[in-house]
Design a protein around this motif. Structure first.
Motif, PDB file in Angstrom:
ATOM      1  N   LEU A 177     140.243  83.926-103.323  1.00 52.11           N
ATOM      2  CA  LEU A 177     139.456  82.807-102.800  1.00 52.11           C
ATOM      3  C   LEU A 177     137.958  83.130-102.838  1.00 52.11           C
ATOM      4  O   LEU A 177     137.136  82.301-103.239  1.00 52.11           O
ATOM      5  CB  LEU A 177     139.902  82.468-101.374  1.00 52.11           C
ATOM      6  N   GLY A 178     137.611  84.362-102.444  1.00 52.13           N
ATOM      7  CA  GLY A 178     136.206  84.804-102.478  1.00 52.13           C
ATOM      8  C   GLY A 178     135.634  84.748-103.887  1.00 52.13           C
ATOM      9  O   GLY A 178     134.514  84.293-104.093  1.00 52.13           O
ATOM     10  N   GLY A 179     136.407  85.203-104.871  1.00 50.74           N
ATOM     11  CA  GLY A 179     135.985  85.162-106.270  1.00 50.74           C
ATOM     12  C   GLY A 179     135.758  83.744-106.756  1.00 50.74           C
ATOM     13  O   GLY A 179     134.763  83.453-107.432  1.00 50.74           O
ATOM     14  N   ILE A 180     136.671  82.846-106.402  1.00 50.36           N
ATOM     15  CA  ILE A 180     136.547  81.432-106.787  1.00 50.36           C
ATOM     16  C   ILE A 180     135.286  80.822-106.181  1.00 50.36           C
ATOM     17  O   ILE A 180     134.533  80.108-106.851  1.00 50.36           O
ATOM     18  CB  ILE A 180     137.810  80.626-106.380  1.00 50.36           C
ATOM     19  N   ILE A 181     135.015  81.139-104.896  1.00 53.28           N
ATOM     20  CA  ILE A 181     133.812  80.621-104.215  1.00 53.28           C
ATOM     21  C   ILE A 181     132.550  81.079-104.952  1.00 53.28           C
ATOM     22  O   ILE A 181     131.656  80.284-105.222  1.00 53.28           O
ATOM     23  CB  ILE A 181     133.773  81.067-102.728  1.00 53.28           C
ATOM     24  N   LEU A 182     132.484  82.361-105.334  1.00 53.03           N
ATOM     25  CA  LEU A 182     131.301  82.881-106.026  1.00 53.03           C
ATOM     26  C   LEU A 182     131.103  82.210-107.385  1.00 53.03           C
ATOM     27  O   LEU A 182     129.975  81.871-107.760  1.00 53.03           O
ATOM     28  CB  LEU A 182     131.404  84.402-106.209  1.00 53.03           C
ATOM     29  N   ILE A 183     132.190  82.004-108.116  1.00 60.73           N
ATOM     30  CA  ILE A 183     132.110  81.338-109.423  1.00 60.73           C
ATOM     31  C   ILE A 183     131.609  79.898-109.251  1.00 60.73           C
ATOM     32  O   ILE A 183     130.741  79.430-110.005  1.00 60.73           O
ATOM     33  CB  ILE A 183     133.471  81.385-110.150  1.00 60.73           C
ATOM     34  N   LEU A 184     132.118  79.207-108.233  1.00 65.58           N
ATOM     35  CA  LEU A 184     131.690  77.821-107.970  1.00 65.58           C
ATOM     36  C   LEU A 184     130.214  77.748-107.573  1.00 65.58           C
ATOM     37  O   LEU A 184     129.496  76.836-107.988  1.00 65.58           O
ATOM     38  CB  LEU A 184     132.567  77.177-106.888  1.00 65.58           C
ATOM     39  N   ILE A 185     129.750  78.737-106.784  1.00 64.61           N
ATOM     40  CA  ILE A 185     128.332  78.770-106.393  1.00 64.61           C
ATOM     41  C   ILE A 185     127.460  78.981-107.633  1.00 64.61           C
ATOM     42  O   ILE A 185     126.433  78.331-107.800  1.00 64.61           O
ATOM     43  CB  ILE A 185     128.043  79.888-105.360  1.00 64.61           C
ATOM     44  N   GLY A 186     127.880  79.897-108.508  1.00 69.54           N
ATOM     45  CA  GLY A 186     127.150  80.135-109.756  1.00 69.54           C
ATOM     46  C   GLY A 186     127.042  78.868-110.581  1.00 69.54           C
ATOM     47  O   GLY A 186     125.967  78.531-111.085  1.00 69.54           O
ATOM     48  N   ALA A 187     128.152  78.135-110.695  1.00 63.76           N
ATOM     49  CA  ALA A 187     128.171  76.881-111.458  1.00 63.76           C
ATOM     50  C   ALA A 187     127.256  75.839-110.811  1.00 63.76           C
ATOM     51  O   ALA A 187     126.512  75.129-111.497  1.00 63.76           O
ATOM     52  CB  ALA A 187     129.602  76.349-111.548  1.00 63.76           C
ATOM     53  N   GLU A 188     127.284  75.785-109.466  1.00 60.56           N
ATOM     54  CA  GLU A 188     126.462  74.805-108.737  1.00 60.56           C
ATOM     55  C   GLU A 188     124.966  75.093-108.914  1.00 60.56           C
ATOM     56  O   GLU A 188     124.178  74.189-109.179  1.00 60.56           O
ATOM     57  CB  GLU A 188     126.855  74.844-107.248  1.00 60.56           C
ATOM     58  N   ILE A 189     124.562  76.367-108.822  1.00 64.24           N
ATOM     59  CA  ILE A 189     123.156  76.751-109.021  1.00 64.24           C
ATOM     60  C   ILE A 189     122.727  76.408-110.451  1.00 64.24           C
ATOM     61  O   ILE A 189     121.647  75.876-110.682  1.00 64.24           O
ATOM     62  CB  ILE A 189     122.934  78.265-108.747  1.00 64.24           C
ATOM     63  N   PHE A 190     123.613  76.695-111.404  1.00 62.25           N
ATOM     64  CA  PHE A 190     123.321  76.435-112.815  1.00 62.25           C
ATOM     65  C   PHE A 190     123.135  74.939-113.070  1.00 62.25           C
ATOM     66  O   PHE A 190     122.147  74.519-113.677  1.00 62.25           O
ATOM     67  CB  PHE A 190     124.460  76.978-113.682  1.00 62.25           C
ATOM     68  N   ILE A 191     124.088  74.111-112.582  1.00 56.07           N
ATOM     69  CA  ILE A 191     124.022  72.655-112.791  1.00 56.07           C
ATOM     70  C   ILE A 191     122.763  72.073-112.153  1.00 56.07           C
ATOM     71  O   ILE A 191     122.052  71.275-112.754  1.00 56.07           O
ATOM     72  CB  ILE A 191     125.309  71.977-112.277  1.00 56.07           C
ATOM     73  N   LYS A 192     122.472  72.522-110.896  1.00 57.02           N
ATOM     74  CA  LYS A 192     121.267  72.048-110.206  1.00 57.02           C
ATOM     75  C   LYS A 192     120.010  72.425-110.978  1.00 57.02           C
ATOM     76  O   LYS A 192     119.092  71.631-111.136  1.00 57.02           O
ATOM     77  CB  LYS A 192     121.196  72.658-108.791  1.00 57.02           C
ATOM     78  N   GLY A 193     119.975  73.682-111.444  1.00 58.20           N
ATOM     79  CA  GLY A 193     118.790  74.190-112.134  1.00 58.20           C
ATOM     80  C   GLY A 193     118.560  73.553-113.492  1.00 58.20           C
ATOM     81  O   GLY A 193     117.426  73.310-113.890  1.00 58.20           O
ATOM     82  N   ILE A 194     119.643  73.244-114.211  1.00 62.06           N
ATOM     83  CA  ILE A 194     119.520  72.700-115.559  1.00 62.06           C
ATOM     84  C   ILE A 194     119.311  71.169-115.534  1.00 62.06           C
ATOM     85  O   ILE A 194     118.457  70.632-116.245  1.00 62.06           O
ATOM     86  CB  ILE A 194     120.771  73.043-116.410  1.00 62.06           C
ATOM     87  N   PHE A 195     120.084  70.481-114.720  1.00 59.77           N
ATOM     88  CA  PHE A 195     120.082  69.004-114.771  1.00 59.77           C
ATOM     89  C   PHE A 195     119.220  68.311-113.712  1.00 59.77           C
ATOM     90  O   PHE A 195     118.866  67.163-113.867  1.00 59.77           O
ATOM     91  CB  PHE A 195     121.519  68.460-114.679  1.00 59.77           C
ATOM     92  N   PHE A 196     118.901  69.021-112.610  1.00 59.59           N
ATOM     93  CA  PHE A 196     118.181  68.339-111.520  1.00 59.59           C
ATOM     94  C   PHE A 196     116.830  68.935-111.197  1.00 59.59           C
ATOM     95  O   PHE A 196     116.227  68.606-110.202  1.00 59.59           O
ATOM     96  CB  PHE A 196     119.065  68.311-110.247  1.00 59.59           C
ATOM     97  N   SER A 197     116.353  69.863-112.026  1.00 68.07           N
ATOM     98  CA  SER A 197     115.045  70.459-111.737  1.00 68.07           C
ATOM     99  C   SER A 197     113.936  69.775-112.521  1.00 68.07           C
ATOM    100  O   SER A 197     114.183  69.098-113.471  1.00 68.07           O
ATOM    101  CB  SER A 197     115.059  71.957-112.048  1.00 68.07           C
TER     102      SER A 197
END
Length: 197
Positions: A177-197
């Motif tokens: 579960l911890g690993g999945i959470i970290l992967i999802l956070i990485g994806a969320e930071i990436f999506i925010k940084g690429i598409f919403f910055s």
């Protein structure tokens, strides 16, 4: 003067809460992964996140006042760096969770290297805060950064304690579960940084 200072502090706290959400999520994952974590470890992990969240806005402020052009160029790589670091840490945690059926305490331990990578990954987007505080004096920039760091520390402690509580109940599935959470956070930071910055 008093109202201005109060507004500055309140604004810095709100900024800190917004920036600390990634650190909170990673702290939650760390708590899940290490449910028998001692208080000193809780303070060390939260302190690491608080330190990086304090340092990154200051580094951003210094970059704006010295090497602004190079900093603007580097900024586009921030989401990629955060994604890479969190995919690496989260993927490793996920694989360890799947392989270790007995899930012994040794494999759960978050080492210094992993903690350092987490600290950088969760705070690297705070470099951009250097843009928003570019017109501040160095004292105001330092004050805002320290408040952000303290808020991050407090929120990270909360995340670790919640994670610890549920980590004990989830037993062997906590690392996955911890690993999945970290992967999802990485994806969320990436999506925010690429598409919403």
């Amino acid at each position: 003067m008093g109202e201005g200072l109060l507004f500055f502090i309140l604004n810095s706290i709100l900024f800190g809460v917004g920036l600390a959400m990634d650190a909170f999520s990673v702290s939650l994952a760390n708590g899940l992964n290490e449910p028998k974590m001692r208080k000193t470890r809780v303070c060390l992990i939260a302190g690491t996140f608080g330190f990086f969240q304090t340092a990154m806005p200051l580094i951003g402020w210094v970059c704006i006042h010295t090497i602004a052009q190079a900093f603007v160029w580097f900024q586009k790589f921030i989401p990629w760096i955060a994604l890479t670091l969190l995919l690496y840490i989260g993927g490793k945690m996920l694989i360890e969770g799947i392989r270790n059926k007995d899930d012994n305490d040794e494999s759960k331990y978050i080492g210094k290297r992993k903690l350092l990578l987490q600290g950088i990954a969760t705070s690297i987007d705070a470099l951009s805060v250097g843009f928003t505080i570019a017109d501040y004096s160095w004292q105001a920039a330092l004050g805002e950064s320290l408040i952000i760091g303290v808020v991050t520390f407090a929120i990270s402690v909360i995340g670790l304690l919640i994670g610890k509580r549920f980590g004990t109940k989830l037993a062997g599935k906590a690392s996955i579960l911890g690993g999945i959470i970290l992967i999802l956070i990485g994806a969320e930071i990436f999506i925010k940084g690429i598409f919403f910055s």
